[in-house]
Design an enzyme around this catalytic site. Structure first.
Site, mmCIF file in Angstrom:
data_model
loop_
_atom_site.group_PDB
_atom_site.id
_atom_site.type_symbol
_atom_site.label_atom_id
_atom_site.label_comp_id
_atom_site.label_asym_id
_atom_site.label_seq_id
_atom_site.Cartn_x
_atom_site.Cartn_y
_atom_site.Cartn_z
ATOM 1 C CE LYS A 72 1.878 -43.890 3.288
ATOM 2 N NZ LYS A 72 0.710 -43.237 4.381
ATOM 3 C CB SER A 96 -1.734 -45.674 5.678
ATOM 4 O OG SER A 96 -1.334 -44.383 5.401
ATOM 5 C CB SER A 121 -0.968 -42.262 7.982
ATOM 6 O OG SER A 121 -2.154 -43.158 7.820
HETATM 7 N N1 GLN Z 1 -6.227 -44.539 9.783
HETATM 8 C C1 GLN Z 1 -6.721 -43.319 9.210
HETATM 9 C C2 GLN Z 1 -7.416 -43.823 7.908
HETATM 10 O O1 GLN Z 1 -7.669 -44.985 7.864
HETATM 11 C C3 GLN Z 1 -5.622 -42.245 8.778
HETATM 12 C C4 GLN Z 1 -4.955 -42.670 7.663
HETATM 13 C C5 GLN Z 1 -4.007 -41.658 7.410
HETATM 14 O O2 GLN Z 1 -3.597 -40.806 8.030
HETATM 15 N N2 GLN Z 1 -3.600 -41.951 6.037
HETATM 16 O O3 GLN Z 1 -7.963 -42.923 7.240
#
Ligand code: GLN
Length: 485
Positions: free
Chosen positions: A76, A151, A175
């Site tokens: 990532k 994400s 995410s």
């Molecule tokens: N979707 C969640 C957010 O927008 C979690 C994101 C994540 O786990 N990095 O914060």
């Protein structure tokens, strides 16, 4: 030549000399190019990947062996990679090539893995659809008009589309798990502190955790065994021995008690997904597990608590992007203040700006007690709910996401509905618990994920349960049909 699709398969094929790491790496590089429209990668490191593959082949020829020798993987784009572009999906870091490797990157490289490139992601890991990336959205390989989740959407889509056998991801509120669910792969968020955060671009430091994204639980066990461990450079990493996750995969599920989170199997869950989840629970029953309904009375406050805590920490972490020391700087600043203001306004996208503002507000004098402290108190109540659940059961199961992959653009204008995508994943994040998602079927042709949540440091049993499920079912082998250009 047909190449094994899993890390475990590639390890044995490479050892048996069926093909070389260079051939396997070339295969992936060609496939990444052919499926470029999915937009899974921000950077493809072709030259250095081929060089690393050749080094792996020579090392093998010289009799060396390493756990992942010659296995191509992706990272990532939130993990710092020495002299390679690391953007965190942001314009702010459009030219940032760090002088060092993240601990996770270093460990995987030392284990012999070959890095194919850096995967696309929501900007600074904020999002659930990958639509917040400065580098454009990722497309879900199961239906290119749909999102891959976020994400870590680039990593999830890359594994699902066969653009790498394994990738790293990070999970702050879901995410790893939510994109794993939407792309039909296995994704594990370890216990907070199990994996070093050193060199991982920070979003919310008390929640961020790195983990593997793979096709199978076996591969996740192989990857986690390398990624995990204490790190003197991350004071929150846990000093506890790393078990041999692979050898414990066969520990029987029989005799274990599995709790069904009743609060998750309620209103808001898509009906086709609910049916798949119920079927999966029956598989665990047939493996000899006892099923027990469990209530987690405070988890319904997890989304509001998270959206106070995570932005607060983000506003502090992201203050370092000032246009002076890192990345993007606006043109012709008129003054220092103008430089800060315009660099940040132009370099940082709307969702991240929104969170910085919310975080700065909730941490400000006069509001701290009403918001931040209150959210931390709620976080404690949620942790206690899990604690009492684990007095009664060995682990918990439920859905990973409220519905399968939604359409690109469908929720972009509706923050609340986007934030609710993590309604089932945030609880384990706030409590620091390990949790994984694995595919348990299709609903209208789209993957459905089952979430397993375990006790602190109980990754081995979670992986074992997932592995035994995968030994008796075939959902993890389902692949999207892709048109190769
Ligand atoms: N979707 C969640 C957010 O927008 C979690 C994101 C994540 O786990 N990095 O914060």
């Amino acid at each position: 030549m047909t190449y094994a699709e899993t890390v475990a398969g590639q390890i044995s094929d490479l050892a048996a000399g069926k093909y070389s790491s260079e051939e396997l790496t070339r295969h992936y590089l060609q496939r990444i190019e052919a499926l470029k429209t999915l937009n899974c990668y921000i950077t493809v490191t072709s030259e250095s990947a081929l060089a690393a593959a050749r080094r792996a082949d020579s090392a093998r020829a010289a009799g060396h062996s390493l756990p992942l020798l010659g296995v191509p993987i992706a990272h990532k784009d939130i993990f710092c990679t020495r002299n390679e572009l690391t953007t965190a999906g942001s314009r702010m870091l459009y030219n940032f090539a760090p002088p060092y490797d993240a601990m996770v990157v270093d460990k995987l490289e030392k284990a012999g893995a070959v890095m194919l490139g850096k995967t696309n992601m929501d900007e600074f890991a904020m999002g659930s659809s990958n639509e917040n990336s400065f580098y454009g959205p990722v497309r879900n390989p199961w239906d290119v008009t749909r999102v891959p989740g976020g994400s870590s959407g680039g990593s999830a889509a890359a594994v699902a589309a066969g653009l790498c056998a394994a990738a790293t991801g990070t999970d702050t509120g879901g995410s790893i798990r939510q994109p794993a669910a939407l792309c039909g792969i296995t994704g594990l968020k370890p216990t907070y502190g199990r994996v070093s955060r050193w060199g991982m671009i920070a979003f919310a430091s008390s929640l961020d955790q790195a983990g593997p994204m793979t096709q199978t639980a076996m591969d996740a066990a192989l990857m986690l065994g390398i990624m995990a461990g204490v790190d003197p450079r991350d004071s929150t990493s846990i000093d506890s021995p790393v078990p041999d996750y692979v050898s414990s995969l066969e520990t029987p599920v029989s005799g274990m008690t599995i709790g069904i989170c009743e609060d998750f199997m309620a209103e808001g869950l898509d009906t086709a997904s609910e049916v798949r989840i119920a079927d999966a629970i029956r598989v665990f029953e047939s493996l000899g597990a006892t099923i027990k309904p469990i209530r987690l009375p405070h988890v319904r406050y997890s989304v509001p608590a998270y959206y106070v805590i995570a932005p607060a920490e983000a506003s502090a972490n992201l203050s370092r992007y000032d246009g002076v020391r890192f990345g993007y700087r606006c043109k012709d600043p008129a003054s220092l203040e103008d430089l800060y203001k315009r660099s940040r306004s132009e370099g940082i996208g709307p969702e991240v700006q929104r969170r910085i503002m919310v975080g700065a507000f909730t941490l400000s004098a006069g509001f701290y007690d009403a918001y931040y402290r209150k959210a931390q108190q709620v976080r404690r109540l949620i942790s206690n709910d899990f604690k009492s659940a684990f007095d009664q059961v060995d682990f918990l199961v439920g859905p990973t996401s409220p519905q399968p992959a939604f359409r690109l653009g469908e929720k972009s204008d509706d923050q609340v509905s986007m934030y609710l995508q993590d309604i089932y994943t945030i609880g384990a994040s706030l409590a620091g618990l390990p949790a994984l998602s694995m595919p348990v079927g299709l609903a209208a042709g789209l993957p459905v994920g089952l979430q397993l949540i375990g006790r602190h440091l109980d990754e081995a049993r979670l992986l074992g349960a997932a592995h035994q499920f995968q030994s008796r079912t075939h959902w993890h082998e389902a692949r999207p049909e892709l048109e190769i250009s």
